[in-house]
Design a protein around this motif. Structure first.
Motif, PDB file in Angstrom:
ATOM      1  N   ILE A  47     -16.834  69.509 -14.567  1.00 12.01           N
ATOM      2  CA  ILE A  47     -15.998  68.301 -14.610  1.00 12.01           C
ATOM      3  C   ILE A  47     -16.769  67.100 -15.157  1.00 12.01           C
ATOM      4  N   PRO A  48     -17.962  66.782 -14.617  1.00 12.34           N
ATOM      5  CA  PRO A  48     -18.699  65.661 -15.219  1.00 12.34           C
ATOM      6  C   PRO A  48     -19.066  65.918 -16.681  1.00 12.34           C
ATOM      7  N   LEU A  49     -19.322  67.174 -17.020  1.00 11.24           N
ATOM      8  CA  LEU A  49     -19.651  67.495 -18.411  1.00 11.24           C
ATOM      9  C   LEU A  49     -18.466  67.238 -19.341  1.00 11.24           C
ATOM     10  N   ILE A  50     -17.286  67.657 -18.934  1.00 10.64           N
ATOM     11  CA  ILE A  50     -16.103  67.442 -19.768  1.00 10.64           C
ATOM     12  C   ILE A  50     -15.877  65.950 -19.976  1.00 10.64           C
ATOM     13  N   LEU A  51     -15.977  65.188 -18.899  1.00  9.78           N
ATOM     14  CA  LEU A  51     -15.780  63.739 -19.005  1.00  9.78           C
ATOM     15  C   LEU A  51     -16.853  63.091 -19.878  1.00  9.78           C
ATOM     16  N   THR A  52     -18.087  63.546 -19.741  1.00 10.03           N
ATOM     17  CA  THR A  52     -19.180  63.007 -20.564  1.00 10.03           C
ATOM     18  C   THR A  52     -18.974  63.339 -22.033  1.00 10.03           C
ATOM     19  N   PHE A  53     -18.632  64.591 -22.321  1.00 11.16           N
ATOM     20  CA  PHE A  53     -18.404  64.976 -23.715  1.00 11.16           C
ATOM     21  C   PHE A  53     -17.229  64.219 -24.321  1.00 11.16           C
ATOM     22  N   ARG A  54     -16.205  63.928 -23.519  1.00  9.04           N
ATOM     23  CA  ARG A  54     -15.077  63.140 -24.025  1.00  9.04           C
ATOM     24  C   ARG A  54     -15.539  61.739 -24.425  1.00  9.04           C
ATOM     25  N   HIS A  55     -16.404  61.150 -23.602  1.00  9.99           N
ATOM     26  CA  HIS A  55     -16.925  59.820 -23.935  1.00  9.99           C
ATOM     27  C   HIS A  55     -17.807  59.863 -25.179  1.00  9.99           C
ATOM     28  N   ILE A  56     -18.572  60.933 -25.320  1.00 10.08           N
ATOM     29  CA  ILE A  56     -19.416  61.078 -26.511  1.00 10.08           C
ATOM     30  C   ILE A  56     -18.544  61.189 -27.761  1.00 10.08           C
ATOM     31  N   ILE A  57     -17.482  61.982 -27.688  1.00  8.63           N
ATOM     32  CA  ILE A  57     -16.578  62.125 -28.832  1.00  8.63           C
ATOM     33  C   ILE A  57     -15.912  60.786 -29.148  1.00  8.63           C
ATOM     34  N   HIS A  58     -15.489  60.077 -28.106  1.00  9.92           N
ATOM     35  CA  HIS A  58     -14.886  58.757 -28.317  1.00  9.92           C
ATOM     36  C   HIS A  58     -15.893  57.802 -28.951  1.00  9.92           C
ATOM     37  N   PHE A  59     -17.140  57.867 -28.511  1.00 11.05           N
ATOM     38  CA  PHE A  59     -18.203  57.032 -29.075  1.00 11.05           C
ATOM     39  C   PHE A  59     -18.428  57.373 -30.552  1.00 11.05           C
ATOM     40  N   LEU A  60     -18.397  58.663 -30.881  1.00 14.06           N
ATOM     41  CA  LEU A  60     -18.604  59.083 -32.267  1.00 14.06           C
ATOM     42  C   LEU A  60     -17.495  58.601 -33.197  1.00 14.06           C
ATOM     43  N   ARG A  61     -16.288  58.416 -32.650  1.00  8.67           N
ATOM     44  CA  ARG A  61     -15.183  57.898 -33.466  1.00  8.67           C
ATOM     45  C   ARG A  61     -15.471  56.479 -33.955  1.00  8.67           C
ATOM     46  N   ILE A 119      -8.208  68.475 -17.739  1.00  7.98           N
ATOM     47  CA  ILE A 119      -9.371  68.799 -16.909  1.00  7.98           C
ATOM     48  C   ILE A 119      -9.053  69.954 -15.967  1.00  7.98           C
ATOM     49  N   LYS A 120      -7.848  69.960 -15.419  1.00  4.78           N
ATOM     50  CA  LYS A 120      -7.450  71.033 -14.506  1.00  4.78           C
ATOM     51  C   LYS A 120      -7.495  72.395 -15.199  1.00  4.78           C
ATOM     52  N   ASP A 121      -6.993  72.462 -16.424  1.00  8.63           N
ATOM     53  CA  ASP A 121      -6.985  73.717 -17.174  1.00  8.63           C
ATOM     54  C   ASP A 121      -8.400  74.152 -17.542  1.00  8.63           C
ATOM     55  N   ALA A 122      -9.200  73.191 -17.999  1.00  6.23           N
ATOM     56  CA  ALA A 122     -10.584  73.509 -18.367  1.00  6.23           C
ATOM     57  C   ALA A 122     -11.367  73.976 -17.139  1.00  6.23           C
ATOM     58  N   PHE A 123     -11.173  73.289 -16.013  1.00  2.00           N
ATOM     59  CA  PHE A 123     -11.865  73.665 -14.780  1.00  2.00           C
ATOM     60  C   PHE A 123     -11.483  75.074 -14.350  1.00  2.00           C
ATOM     61  N   LEU A 124     -10.196  75.386 -14.402  1.00  3.47           N
ATOM     62  CA  LEU A 124      -9.725  76.726 -14.036  1.00  3.47           C
ATOM     63  C   LEU A 124     -10.328  77.786 -14.956  1.00  3.47           C
TER      64      LEU A 124
END
Length: 145
Positions: A47-61, A119-124
């Motif tokens: 979960i923290p990884l998914i959220l972190t990677f989302r922020h990284i992708i947003h930052f790269l935009r 996040i729920k789907d990825a976590f599952l």
């Protein structure tokens, strides 16, 4: 305390679950306890990884050099999103569940972020994949297969 160490070891990108289980079994710990600690540790970090990677992708935009690449990936994903939504959870399960190098929780979290999975789907998907990989790695470590 030893199971907590195994859990933490399963959260580290180099070892993950695939390294934590054989280490725990080699230390003489109960294989079921090692399995549970490894699956829990490796899944909780997703979960923290998914959220972190989302922020990284947003930052790269926002970076001019990466803007074109991110836009191209976004277009590609948007064009095939209907197909991807149906198979994304199964894809994450199989991606994590087959214990090969670079197919663990960390990479799956990056893929889920790129695919904009809930996040729920990825976590599952990560949980079920880790359970599958844990069974395979445990069986190999115990010389059952």
């Amino acid at each position: 305390m030893a199971y907590l160490k195994i859990m933490i070891l399963s959260m580290i990108p180099i070892t993950e679950l695939r390294g934590a289980i054989p280490i725990g079994i080699a230390l003489g710990l109960n294989p079921i306890g090692v399995y549970i600690a490894s699956v829990v540790g490796s899944t909780l970090v997703s979960i923290p990884l998914i959220l972190t990677f989302r922020h990284i992708i947003h930052f790269l935009r926002d970076i001019k050099m990466c803007e074109g690449l991110v836009r191209k990936v976004d277009r590609k994903i948007a064009s095939g999103m209907k197909k991807l939504k149906n198979i994304s959870i199964l894809g994450i399960i199989l991606f994590v569940g087959v214990p090969l190098p670079t197919t663990g929780t960390w990479t799956a979290a990056a893929v889920a972020s790129i695919l904009k999975m809930r996040i729920k789907d990825a976590f599952l998907g990560v949980l079920l994949g880790n359970m599958m990989a844990g069974i395979i790695v445990s069986a190999l470590s115990l010389h059952l297969i």
